[in-house]
Design a protein around this motif. Structure first.
Motif, PDB file in Angstrom:
ATOM      1  N   GLU A 144      63.518  93.421  71.848  1.00 52.09           N
ATOM      2  CA  GLU A 144      62.623  92.560  71.088  1.00 52.09           C
ATOM      3  C   GLU A 144      61.784  91.700  72.042  1.00 52.09           C
ATOM      4  OE1 GLU A 144      64.745  89.980  68.383  1.00 52.09           O
ATOM      5  OE2 GLU A 144      62.849  88.904  68.030  1.00 52.09           O
ATOM      6  N   GLU A 145      62.424  91.330  73.174  1.00 53.01           N
ATOM      7  CA  GLU A 145      61.732  90.495  74.160  1.00 53.01           C
ATOM      8  C   GLU A 145      61.077  91.401  75.211  1.00 53.01           C
ATOM      9  OE1 GLU A 145      63.371  86.450  75.929  1.00 53.01           O
ATOM     10  OE2 GLU A 145      64.953  87.866  75.434  1.00 53.01           O
ATOM     11  N   GLU A 164      55.916  91.836  65.997  1.00 57.26           N
ATOM     12  CA  GLU A 164      57.388  91.807  65.913  1.00 57.26           C
ATOM     13  C   GLU A 164      58.057  91.602  67.278  1.00 57.26           C
ATOM     14  OE1 GLU A 164      55.360  94.308  65.214  1.00 57.26           O
ATOM     15  OE2 GLU A 164      56.164  96.241  65.851  1.00 57.26           O
ATOM     16  N   LYS A 165      57.303  91.746  68.362  1.00 54.40           N
ATOM     17  CA  LYS A 165      57.884  91.562  69.692  1.00 54.40           C
ATOM     18  C   LYS A 165      57.616  90.147  70.206  1.00 54.40           C
ATOM     19  CE  LYS A 165      58.970  95.989  70.371  1.00 54.40           C
ATOM     20  NZ  LYS A 165      60.353  96.460  70.356  1.00 54.40           N
TER      21      LYS A 165
END
Ligand code: 13P
Ligand code: SF4
Length: 305
Positions: A144-145, A164-165
């Protein structure tokens, strides 16, 4: 060196054949160099092409990180950069130590580098991207990161496309594209209200927000060529105008800003290409342990796109 510079294209063609060399040129190269090249393209197309080329020698008319990427993907080939000092100021804005520090601070993040980086920086990254595949590359990651180096403008563009990231973006930028201002876009649009504005994602986010199309150099050329529209304002380095005008004689192109010139891309001339082929200059070398790691980041990108 032939005395008559008009004879240079012929001499270069003969030398190329004799030495089994491939000449590739980036879309920002001067017209005469684009004309002599076997392939002209954006960073992604050229790195892909060099990876599968059969020739033993690649003369890379572009800047250092591009020739270095070709060498990383084809380590057994001789890759020549005709002008030793043709670098990319943005690529110099981040070091391998900077990336190591980012990784220490964000241990769960995937590390993505723009192809405009040194081999040492690529070696610290999980995957590479270019302006033509950056969004796809980020979307392909499970993390995600995302640590993204070095271009803050391309980073912001990706962040807007893939909300979303969580993007951790380095503060580098391209001195040429970052120079373009919102006021310039407004002025040129007022002067040519029926023209579409096409920009590179290395421009500031405020400039990108005003554009009709955002893409790599090749994507800009392809868009304008396929479009039914007749007038275009071009927000990337002026070298692309050569191909645009050649392939679209019935269309009109305006440069978004007079500042859109990359001095490093303009260093390579027919003389440099001739000297590169006769004197085998300047060969790109990358230390083995860096090359192996950097290749994995580049190859992972080629698998995604
Ligand atoms: P492209 O990948 O779009 O050719 O861009 C390379 C570059 O250096 C842009 O400034
Ligand atoms: Fe580097 Fe900008 Fe020149 Fe591209 S245009 S090579 S990013 S300085």
């Amino acid at each position: 060196m032939p005395r008559d510079t008009e004879a240079l294209p012929e001499k270069i063609r003969a030398l190329k054949k004799e030495k089994n060399a491939l000449i590739v040129a980036h879309n920002y190269q001067i017209d005469a160099v684009q004309e002599i090249a076997d392939v002209v393209g954006d960073s992604f197309a050229l790195s892909k092409y060099c990876a599968t080329a059969s020739q033993d020698i690649i003369v890379f008319c572009g800047v250092h990180f591009m020739a270095e990427s070709a060498k990383i993907l084809s380590p057994r080939k001789t890759v020549l950069l005709p002008e030793r000092t043709a670098g990319c100021p943005m690529a110099d804005m981040v070091t391998a130590a900077d990336v190591q520090e980012l990784k220490r601070r964000h241990p769960r993040a995937a590390v993505v580098c723009y192809i405009n980086t040194s081999a040492a920086v690529k070696a610290e990254c999980d995957i590479c991207c270019t302006s033509s595949n950056a969004v796809k590359v980020i979307q392909s990651l499970k993390e995600e990161e995302i640590i993204f180096v070095p271009d803050k403008n391309l980073g912001s563009y990706i962040a807007a496309q893939v909300p979303e990231k969580k993007m951790i973006i380095w503060e580098g930028f391209c001195v040429t594209h970052h120079r373009v201002t919102v006021e310039e876009v407004i002025r040129v649009r007022e002067a040519h209200p029926d023209a579409l504005v096409l920009v590179h994602p290395e421009c500031r986010p405020e400039v990108v927000a005003l554009a009709d199309f955002v893409g790599s150099t090749k994507q800009i050329i392809d868009f304008a060529t396929a479009s039914a529209e007749k007038k275009f304002i071009i927000g990337t380095e002026m070298g692309v105008l050569y191909r645009l005008k050649k392939d679209n004689p019935e269309k009109t192109f305006y440069l978004l800003s007079p500042g859109l010139i990359c001095p490093n891309m303009k260093k390579t001339t027919l003389k440099s290409v001739y000297n590169a082929l006769t004197q085998m200059q300047y060969p790109i070398e990358v230390a083995e342990e860096i090359l192996i790691k950097a290749r994995s980041a580049l190859e992972r990108m080629l698998q995604v796109t």
